[in-house]
Design a protein around this motif. Structure first.
Motif, PDB file in Angstrom:
ATOM      1  N   VAL A   1     -19.416  -2.655  -4.894  1.00 53.12           N
ATOM      2  CA  VAL A   1     -18.058  -2.664  -4.358  1.00 53.12           C
ATOM      3  C   VAL A   1     -17.934  -3.917  -3.505  1.00 53.12           C
ATOM      4  O   VAL A   1     -18.520  -4.002  -2.421  1.00 53.12           O
ATOM      5  CB  VAL A   1     -17.767  -1.405  -3.512  1.00 53.12           C
ATOM      6  N   LEU A   2     -17.202  -4.926  -3.991  1.00 49.26           N
ATOM      7  CA  LEU A   2     -17.069  -6.181  -3.256  1.00 49.26           C
ATOM      8  C   LEU A   2     -16.205  -5.984  -2.016  1.00 49.26           C
ATOM      9  O   LEU A   2     -16.526  -6.456  -0.941  1.00 49.26           O
ATOM     10  CB  LEU A   2     -16.485  -7.260  -4.165  1.00 49.26           C
ATOM     11  N   HIS A   3     -15.092  -5.323  -2.186  1.00 51.28           N
ATOM     12  CA  HIS A   3     -14.245  -4.836  -1.089  1.00 51.28           C
ATOM     13  C   HIS A   3     -13.319  -3.807  -1.703  1.00 51.28           C
ATOM     14  O   HIS A   3     -13.242  -3.710  -2.934  1.00 51.28           O
ATOM     15  CB  HIS A   3     -13.472  -5.971  -0.394  1.00 51.28           C
ATOM     16  N   PRO A   4     -12.684  -2.973  -0.897  1.00 50.77           N
ATOM     17  CA  PRO A   4     -11.883  -1.878  -1.459  1.00 50.77           C
ATOM     18  C   PRO A   4     -10.954  -2.321  -2.585  1.00 50.77           C
ATOM     19  O   PRO A   4     -10.109  -3.182  -2.405  1.00 50.77           O
ATOM     20  CB  PRO A   4     -11.085  -1.383  -0.237  1.00 50.77           C
ATOM     21  N   GLY A   5     -11.192  -1.754  -3.776  1.00 50.80           N
ATOM     22  CA  GLY A   5     -10.339  -2.056  -4.913  1.00 50.80           C
ATOM     23  C   GLY A   5     -10.885  -3.097  -5.858  1.00 50.80           C
ATOM     24  O   GLY A   5     -10.330  -3.305  -6.929  1.00 50.80           O
ATOM     25  N   THR A   6     -11.996  -3.770  -5.514  1.00 49.62           N
ATOM     26  CA  THR A   6     -12.571  -4.814  -6.359  1.00 49.62           C
ATOM     27  C   THR A   6     -14.041  -4.515  -6.623  1.00 49.62           C
ATOM     28  O   THR A   6     -14.791  -4.255  -5.690  1.00 49.62           O
ATOM     29  CB  THR A   6     -12.434  -6.196  -5.706  1.00 49.62           C
ATOM     30  N   TYR A   7     -14.452  -4.602  -7.912  1.00 51.38           N
ATOM     31  CA  TYR A   7     -15.778  -4.124  -8.289  1.00 51.38           C
ATOM     32  C   TYR A   7     -16.495  -5.055  -9.253  1.00 51.38           C
ATOM     33  O   TYR A   7     -15.872  -5.804 -10.010  1.00 51.38           O
ATOM     34  CB  TYR A   7     -15.660  -2.736  -8.953  1.00 51.38           C
ATOM     35  N   LYS A   8     -17.833  -4.985  -9.196  1.00 43.90           N
ATOM     36  CA  LYS A   8     -18.691  -5.569 -10.211  1.00 43.90           C
ATOM     37  C   LYS A   8     -19.199  -4.416 -11.063  1.00 43.90           C
ATOM     38  O   LYS A   8     -19.582  -3.367 -10.540  1.00 43.90           O
ATOM     39  CB  LYS A   8     -19.866  -6.313  -9.590  1.00 43.90           C
TER      40      LYS A   8
ATOM     41  N   ALA B   1       0.832  -1.208   0.000  1.00 38.98           N
ATOM     42  CA  ALA B   1       0.000   0.000   0.000  1.00 38.98           C
ATOM     43  C   ALA B   1       0.866   1.256   0.000  1.00 38.98           C
ATOM     44  O   ALA B   1       0.457   2.311  -0.502  1.00 38.98           O
ATOM     45  CB  ALA B   1      -0.923  -0.010   1.213  1.00 38.98           C
ATOM     46  N   LYS B   2       2.051   1.140   0.557  1.00 38.41           N
ATOM     47  CA  LYS B   2       2.960   2.282   0.576  1.00 38.41           C
ATOM     48  C   LYS B   2       3.518   2.579  -0.820  1.00 38.41           C
ATOM     49  O   LYS B   2       3.926   3.693  -1.108  1.00 38.41           O
ATOM     50  CB  LYS B   2       4.116   2.007   1.538  1.00 38.41           C
ATOM     51  N   LYS B   3       3.521   1.541  -1.680  1.00 35.88           N
ATOM     52  CA  LYS B   3       4.110   1.692  -3.008  1.00 35.88           C
ATOM     53  C   LYS B   3       3.085   2.003  -4.097  1.00 35.88           C
ATOM     54  O   LYS B   3       3.422   2.591  -5.116  1.00 35.88           O
ATOM     55  CB  LYS B   3       4.851   0.409  -3.394  1.00 35.88           C
ATOM     56  N   ALA B   4       1.856   1.557  -3.884  1.00 38.74           N
ATOM     57  CA  ALA B   4       0.848   1.730  -4.935  1.00 38.74           C
ATOM     58  C   ALA B   4      -0.451   2.273  -4.352  1.00 38.74           C
ATOM     59  O   ALA B   4      -0.909   1.811  -3.315  1.00 38.74           O
ATOM     60  CB  ALA B   4       0.586   0.404  -5.642  1.00 38.74           C
ATOM     61  N   LYS B   5      -1.034   3.240  -5.022  1.00 38.69           N
ATOM     62  CA  LYS B   5      -2.304   3.803  -4.606  1.00 38.69           C
ATOM     63  C   LYS B   5      -3.408   3.206  -5.470  1.00 38.69           C
ATOM     64  O   LYS B   5      -3.449   3.398  -6.684  1.00 38.69           O
ATOM     65  CB  LYS B   5      -2.291   5.327  -4.757  1.00 38.69           C
ATOM     66  N   ILE B   6      -4.313   2.450  -4.841  1.00 39.93           N
ATOM     67  CA  ILE B   6      -5.398   1.795  -5.559  1.00 39.93           C
ATOM     68  C   ILE B   6      -6.533   2.789  -5.787  1.00 39.93           C
ATOM     69  O   ILE B   6      -6.965   3.477  -4.873  1.00 39.93           O
ATOM     70  CB  ILE B   6      -5.922   0.579  -4.772  1.00 39.93           C
ATOM     71  N   ARG B   7      -7.000   2.865  -7.028  1.00 37.11           N
ATOM     72  CA  ARG B   7      -8.121   3.745  -7.333  1.00 37.11           C
ATOM     73  C   ARG B   7      -9.381   3.195  -6.680  1.00 37.11           C
ATOM     74  O   ARG B   7      -9.657   1.999  -6.762  1.00 37.11           O
ATOM     75  CB  ARG B   7      -8.309   3.846  -8.850  1.00 37.11           C
ATOM     76  N   GLU B   8     -10.140   4.066  -6.048  1.00 37.43           N
ATOM     77  CA  GLU B   8     -11.365   3.638  -5.387  1.00 37.43           C
ATOM     78  C   GLU B   8     -12.565   4.341  -6.011  1.00 37.43           C
ATOM     79  O   GLU B   8     -12.510   5.530  -6.336  1.00 37.43           O
ATOM     80  CB  GLU B   8     -11.302   3.924  -3.883  1.00 37.43           C
ATOM     81  N   TYR B   9     -13.655   3.583  -6.184  1.00 37.06           N
ATOM     82  CA  TYR B   9     -14.870   4.106  -6.782  1.00 37.06           C
ATOM     83  C   TYR B   9     -16.060   3.734  -5.908  1.00 37.06           C
ATOM     84  O   TYR B   9     -15.955   2.874  -5.020  1.00 37.06           O
ATOM     85  CB  TYR B   9     -15.061   3.530  -8.197  1.00 37.06           C
ATOM     86  N   VAL B  10     -17.187   4.370  -6.160  1.00 41.40           N
ATOM     87  CA  VAL B  10     -18.413   4.080  -5.425  1.00 41.40           C
ATOM     88  C   VAL B  10     -19.481   3.632  -6.415  1.00 41.40           C
ATOM     89  O   VAL B  10     -19.358   3.829  -7.633  1.00 41.40           O
ATOM     90  CB  VAL B  10     -18.914   5.311  -4.628  1.00 41.40           C
TER      91      VAL B  10
END
Length: 217
Positions: free
Chosen positions: A187-194, A145-154
């Motif tokens: 949003v299944l969990h942070p960073g993973t989506y349907k 997490a310190k190296k990569a910032k995961i895009r988050e959506y709603v």
């Protein structure tokens, strides 16, 4: 119904009968299926070290590599796969030629009793391995997490999808890098989506935030 669709349906029914919960990893994001990917990476590496020039003999070497993997303590669990499956450690081939302490002091009656005790404690051993694995995964997650910032959506966001992730076989210099837009359905969990198509139909599979980007109208 195609033969692939029927095969998937039969497999899902098979899992249901065994009460196995089928969790799918995000497509084109092997990091989301870490334990499987680590195993799949370890076994080919073991084969490469043994084969050298004779690449065609890998079927003969595979059992040895699998045995080595199953009797080696894993960093994530602190246990060997053999121990987690059978409740005790395997007798290694080297113990036959150079007897270990347990071989020199072997007693059939006490050995049977010990195996039975190990089986009775197996659930506890597995629970400990799960706890250690969760702790290991959390530490790994914080590290990356310190190296990569995961895009988050709603839910409701419009996003574009990485073309290469959706269809790796259809690539070319003139191929667009992104396709869509799609609607974030869940949003299944942070960073993973349907995702849904704009028509409302669900897009197959789950998708990781690294394969998506915000769509601006």
């Amino acid at each position: 119904m195609t033969k692939w669709t029927k095969a998937n349906s039969d497999f899902e029914e098979f899992l249901k009968e065994l009460r196995i919960k089928h969790k799918k990893a995000s497509l084109a994001h092997p990091q989301g299926n870490g334990q499987v990917e680590v195993t799949n990476r370890t076994i080919p590496r073991g084969l490469e070290k043994r084969l050298e020039e004779s690449k065609k003999s890998w079927p003969d070497e595979l059992p040895k590599v699998l045995w080595s993997y199953r009797t080696t303590s894993q960093t994530g669990t602190g246990k060997t796969p053999f121990k987690l499956a059978y409740g005790t450690e395997a007798r290694l081939p080297i113990e036959t030629g150079s007897p270990s302490h347990r071989m020199v002091n072997f007693d059939e009656v006490s050995n049977i009793e010990g195996l039975q005790n190990n089986l009775e404690l197996l659930d506890e051993v597995r629970d400990q391995a799960v706890e250690k694995m969760e702790s290991y995964k959390e530490k790994t997650k914080l590290y990356f997490a310190k190296k990569a910032k995961i895009r988050e959506y709603v839910v409701g966001d419009l996003v574009l999808r990485d073309t290469e992730a959706s269809d790796p076989t259809n690539q070319g210099k003139l191929q667009p890098n992104w396709e869509g837009p799609y609607i974030v359905k869940k949003v299944l969990h942070p960073g993973t989506y349907k995702l849904n198509y704009l028509s409302g139909t669900e897009v197959p599979n789950t998708w990781h935030g690294t394969q998506l980007r915000k769509f601006y109208q």
